[in-house]
Design a protein around this motif. Structure first.
Motif, PDB file in Angstrom:
ATOM      1  N   ALA A   5      13.263   1.318 -34.816  1.00 16.93           N
ATOM      2  CA  ALA A   5      12.617   1.735 -36.052  1.00 16.93           C
ATOM      3  C   ALA A   5      11.118   1.485 -35.999  1.00 16.93           C
ATOM      4  CB  ALA A   5      13.218   0.984 -37.239  1.00 16.93           C
ATOM      5  N   LEU A   6      10.369   2.470 -36.470  1.00 10.40           N
ATOM      6  CA  LEU A   6       8.909   2.367 -36.542  1.00 10.40           C
ATOM      7  C   LEU A   6       8.482   2.337 -37.997  1.00 10.40           C
ATOM      8  CD1 LEU A   6       7.857   5.106 -33.935  1.00 10.40           C
ATOM      9  CD2 LEU A   6       8.642   2.765 -33.522  1.00 10.40           C
ATOM     10  N   ALA A   7       7.577   1.450 -38.338  1.00  7.55           N
ATOM     11  CA  ALA A   7       6.977   1.430 -39.667  1.00  7.55           C
ATOM     12  C   ALA A   7       5.827   2.437 -39.684  1.00  7.55           C
ATOM     13  CB  ALA A   7       6.460   0.028 -39.989  1.00  7.55           C
ATOM     14  N   VAL A   8       5.842   3.334 -40.668  1.00 10.21           N
ATOM     15  CA  VAL A   8       4.814   4.374 -40.749  1.00 10.21           C
ATOM     16  C   VAL A   8       4.269   4.469 -42.177  1.00 10.21           C
ATOM     17  CG1 VAL A   8       5.905   5.701 -38.884  1.00 10.21           C
ATOM     18  CG2 VAL A   8       6.423   6.271 -41.270  1.00 10.21           C
ATOM     19  N   ARG A   9       3.042   4.933 -42.303  1.00  9.94           N
ATOM     20  CA  ARG A   9       2.441   5.070 -43.636  1.00  9.94           C
ATOM     21  C   ARG A   9       2.817   6.400 -44.279  1.00  9.94           C
ATOM     22  NH1 ARG A   9      -1.851   2.176 -41.174  1.00  9.94           N
ATOM     23  NH2 ARG A   9      -1.924   0.118 -42.118  1.00  9.94           N
ATOM     24  N   ASP A  10       2.996   7.442 -43.458  1.00 14.36           N
ATOM     25  CA  ASP A  10       3.238   8.792 -43.969  1.00 14.36           C
ATOM     26  C   ASP A  10       4.447   9.367 -43.233  1.00 14.36           C
ATOM     27  OD1 ASP A  10       3.292  11.546 -44.452  1.00 14.36           O
ATOM     28  OD2 ASP A  10       1.102  11.701 -44.527  1.00 14.36           O
ATOM     29  N   LEU A  11       5.598   9.330 -43.917  1.00 18.75           N
ATOM     30  CA  LEU A  11       6.851   9.707 -43.265  1.00 18.75           C
ATOM     31  C   LEU A  11       6.811  11.151 -42.758  1.00 18.75           C
ATOM     32  CD1 LEU A  11       9.650   8.494 -42.661  1.00 18.75           C
ATOM     33  CD2 LEU A  11      10.465   9.567 -44.755  1.00 18.75           C
ATOM     34  N   GLN A  12       6.306  12.068 -43.621  1.00 22.20           N
ATOM     35  CA  GLN A  12       6.282  13.485 -43.243  1.00 22.20           C
ATOM     36  C   GLN A  12       5.441  13.721 -41.986  1.00 22.20           C
ATOM     37  OE1 GLN A  12       4.874  16.055 -46.349  1.00 22.20           O
ATOM     38  NE2 GLN A  12       6.893  16.971 -46.638  1.00 22.20           N
ATOM     39  N   ALA A  13       4.275  13.073 -41.952  1.00 23.04           N
ATOM     40  CA  ALA A  13       3.389  13.243 -40.806  1.00 23.04           C
ATOM     41  C   ALA A  13       4.039  12.669 -39.550  1.00 23.04           C
ATOM     42  CB  ALA A  13       2.041  12.555 -41.072  1.00 23.04           C
ATOM     43  N   ALA A  14       4.715  11.524 -39.695  1.00 23.58           N
ATOM     44  CA  ALA A  14       5.350  10.883 -38.532  1.00 23.58           C
ATOM     45  C   ALA A  14       6.513  11.744 -38.032  1.00 23.58           C
ATOM     46  CB  ALA A  14       5.827   9.482 -38.911  1.00 23.58           C
ATOM     47  N   VAL A  15       7.287  12.333 -38.952  1.00 20.43           N
ATOM     48  CA  VAL A  15       8.395  13.208 -38.543  1.00 20.43           C
ATOM     49  C   VAL A  15       7.844  14.367 -37.719  1.00 20.43           C
ATOM     50  CG1 VAL A  15      10.082  14.887 -39.380  1.00 20.43           C
ATOM     51  CG2 VAL A  15      10.002  12.593 -40.384  1.00 20.43           C
ATOM     52  N   ARG A  16       6.714  14.941 -38.162  1.00 23.89           N
ATOM     53  CA  ARG A  16       6.124  16.073 -37.421  1.00 23.89           C
ATOM     54  C   ARG A  16       5.726  15.663 -36.008  1.00 23.89           C
ATOM     55  NH1 ARG A  16       3.900  17.713 -42.447  1.00 23.89           N
ATOM     56  NH2 ARG A  16       1.983  16.566 -42.051  1.00 23.89           N
ATOM     57  N   VAL A  17       5.185  14.464 -35.865  1.00 14.85           N
ATOM     58  CA  VAL A  17       4.774  13.980 -34.539  1.00 14.85           C
ATOM     59  C   VAL A  17       5.978  13.906 -33.603  1.00 14.85           C
ATOM     60  CG1 VAL A  17       3.985  11.940 -33.257  1.00 14.85           C
ATOM     61  CG2 VAL A  17       2.725  12.722 -35.280  1.00 14.85           C
ATOM     62  N   PHE A  18       7.087  13.309 -34.103  1.00 11.59           N
ATOM     63  CA  PHE A  18       8.234  13.118 -33.204  1.00 11.59           C
ATOM     64  C   PHE A  18       9.017  14.413 -32.998  1.00 11.59           C
ATOM     65  CE2 PHE A  18       6.949   8.841 -34.028  1.00 11.59           C
ATOM     66  CZ  PHE A  18       7.031   8.295 -32.752  1.00 11.59           C
ATOM     67  N   GLU A  19       8.940  15.342 -33.967  1.00 18.97           N
ATOM     68  CA  GLU A  19       9.519  16.674 -33.732  1.00 18.97           C
ATOM     69  C   GLU A  19       8.760  17.379 -32.614  1.00 18.97           C
ATOM     70  OE1 GLU A  19      11.681  17.867 -37.939  1.00 18.97           O
ATOM     71  OE2 GLU A  19       9.564  18.377 -37.676  1.00 18.97           O
ATOM     72  N   ALA A  20       7.446  17.162 -32.580  1.00 17.67           N
ATOM     73  CA  ALA A  20       6.643  17.769 -31.514  1.00 17.67           C
ATOM     74  C   ALA A  20       7.001  17.184 -30.154  1.00 17.67           C
ATOM     75  CB  ALA A  20       5.148  17.565 -31.802  1.00 17.67           C
ATOM     76  N   LEU A  21       7.600  15.970 -30.164  1.00 10.93           N
ATOM     77  CA  LEU A  21       8.001  15.316 -28.914  1.00 10.93           C
ATOM     78  C   LEU A  21       9.457  15.607 -28.572  1.00 10.93           C
ATOM     79  CD1 LEU A  21       6.185  11.912 -29.451  1.00 10.93           C
ATOM     80  CD2 LEU A  21       5.651  13.649 -27.742  1.00 10.93           C
ATOM     81  N   GLY A  22      10.101  16.502 -29.343  1.00 14.05           N
ATOM     82  CA  GLY A  22      11.451  16.929 -29.000  1.00 14.05           C
ATOM     83  C   GLY A  22      12.559  16.300 -29.832  1.00 14.05           C
ATOM     84  N   PHE A  23      12.195  15.445 -30.802  1.00 15.67           N
ATOM     85  CA  PHE A  23      13.224  14.867 -31.668  1.00 15.67           C
ATOM     86  C   PHE A  23      13.601  15.852 -32.774  1.00 15.67           C
ATOM     87  CE2 PHE A  23      11.719  11.087 -29.631  1.00 15.67           C
ATOM     88  CZ  PHE A  23      12.779  10.200 -29.672  1.00 15.67           C
ATOM     89  N   ARG A  24      14.840  15.760 -33.227  1.00 15.35           N
ATOM     90  CA  ARG A  24      15.287  16.523 -34.392  1.00 15.35           C
ATOM     91  C   ARG A  24      15.502  15.551 -35.538  1.00 15.35           C
ATOM     92  NH1 ARG A  24      19.666  18.826 -35.253  1.00 15.35           N
ATOM     93  NH2 ARG A  24      20.810  17.484 -33.825  1.00 15.35           N
ATOM     94  N   CYS A  25      14.998  15.920 -36.723  1.00 12.14           N
ATOM     95  CA  CYS A  25      15.186  15.076 -37.900  1.00 12.14           C
ATOM     96  C   CYS A  25      16.536  15.420 -38.517  1.00 12.14           C
ATOM     97  CB  CYS A  25      14.058  15.296 -38.897  1.00 12.14           C
ATOM     98  SG  CYS A  25      14.214  14.211 -40.336  1.00 12.14           S
ATOM     99  N   ALA A  26      17.456  14.440 -38.518  1.00 13.83           N
ATOM    100  CA  ALA A  26      18.816  14.692 -38.972  1.00 13.83           C
ATOM    101  C   ALA A  26      19.003  14.324 -40.437  1.00 13.83           C
ATOM    102  CB  ALA A  26      19.802  13.899 -38.117  1.00 13.83           C
ATOM    103  N   HIS A  27      18.180  13.414 -40.960  1.00 15.61           N
ATOM    104  CA  HIS A  27      18.544  12.799 -42.224  1.00 15.61           C
ATOM    105  C   HIS A  27      17.328  12.089 -42.806  1.00 15.61           C
ATOM    106  CE1 HIS A  27      21.342  10.954 -45.037  1.00 15.61           C
ATOM    107  NE2 HIS A  27      20.841   9.774 -44.762  1.00 15.61           N
ATOM    108  N   VAL A  28      17.044  12.324 -44.084  1.00 20.46           N
ATOM    109  CA  VAL A  28      16.009  11.560 -44.786  1.00 20.46           C
ATOM    110  C   VAL A  28      16.668  10.949 -46.017  1.00 20.46           C
ATOM    111  CG1 VAL A  28      13.791  11.635 -45.992  1.00 20.46           C
ATOM    112  CG2 VAL A  28      14.158  13.079 -43.980  1.00 20.46           C
ATOM    113  N   GLU A  29      16.361   9.694 -46.257  1.00 26.85           N
ATOM    114  CA  GLU A  29      17.053   8.994 -47.344  1.00 26.85           C
ATOM    115  C   GLU A  29      16.154   7.922 -47.932  1.00 26.85           C
ATOM    116  OE1 GLU A  29      20.767   7.348 -46.014  1.00 26.85           O
ATOM    117  OE2 GLU A  29      20.938   5.984 -47.721  1.00 26.85           O
ATOM    118  N   GLU A  30      16.252   7.748 -49.252  1.00 18.71           N
ATOM    119  CA  GLU A  30      15.572   6.622 -49.881  1.00 18.71           C
ATOM    120  C   GLU A  30      16.547   5.447 -49.891  1.00 18.71           C
ATOM    121  OE1 GLU A  30      12.857   7.687 -52.588  1.00 18.71           O
ATOM    122  OE2 GLU A  30      12.448   5.671 -53.344  1.00 18.71           O
TER     123      GLU A  30
END
Ligand code: CO
Length: 130
Positions: A5-30
């Protein structure tokens, strides 16, 4: 190993970074119990959790203020969380909180304080609790 797990300030921006690295976002939850919003991403067998605080007073909020973004915890999947916690406590590891609580994706989780685990916050997660 369940996830890192990584602590991030901006979840949306971080998701975009890791999607660019080939990850797929499966689930977002509060996760109100953690004061955080989390995204789970995967690439093959590798799972990543991105954690954005919803309150600066949450554990992750204080982590970001003190240390900035980066690796926050390593999660290990266990078949029986209570038994694992008993074993950890018997080995002198600091369990926080002392009892399991509800985590993301319907899991039960507990943490081992980094002061007794060589500087790494360890999450123990039991996923088959539903
Ligand atoms: Co986690």
């Amino acid at each position: 190993m369940d996830h890192v797990a990584l602590a991030v300030r901006d979840l949306q921006a971080a998701v975009r970074v890791f999607e660019a690295l080939g990850f797929r976002c499966a689930h977002v939850e509060e996760v109100p119990s953690e004061g955080a919003r989390v995204a789970f991403l995967s690439a093959g067998e590798v799972a990543l959790e991105l954690v954005e605080p919803t309150s600066e007073h949450s554990v992750v909020g204080r982590f970001l203020a003190a240390r900035g973004e980066g690796v926050h915890h390593v999660a290990l999947r266990v078949p029986d969380l209570r038994q694992s916690l008993e074993r950890a406590a018997a080995a002198g590891l600091a369990v926080v909180p002392p009892a399991p609580r509800s985590g993301a994706r319907g899991s039960q989780v507990a943490f081992l304080h980094p002061r007794t685990t060589h500087g790494v916050l360890i999450e123990l997660v039991q996923t088959d609790t539903l």
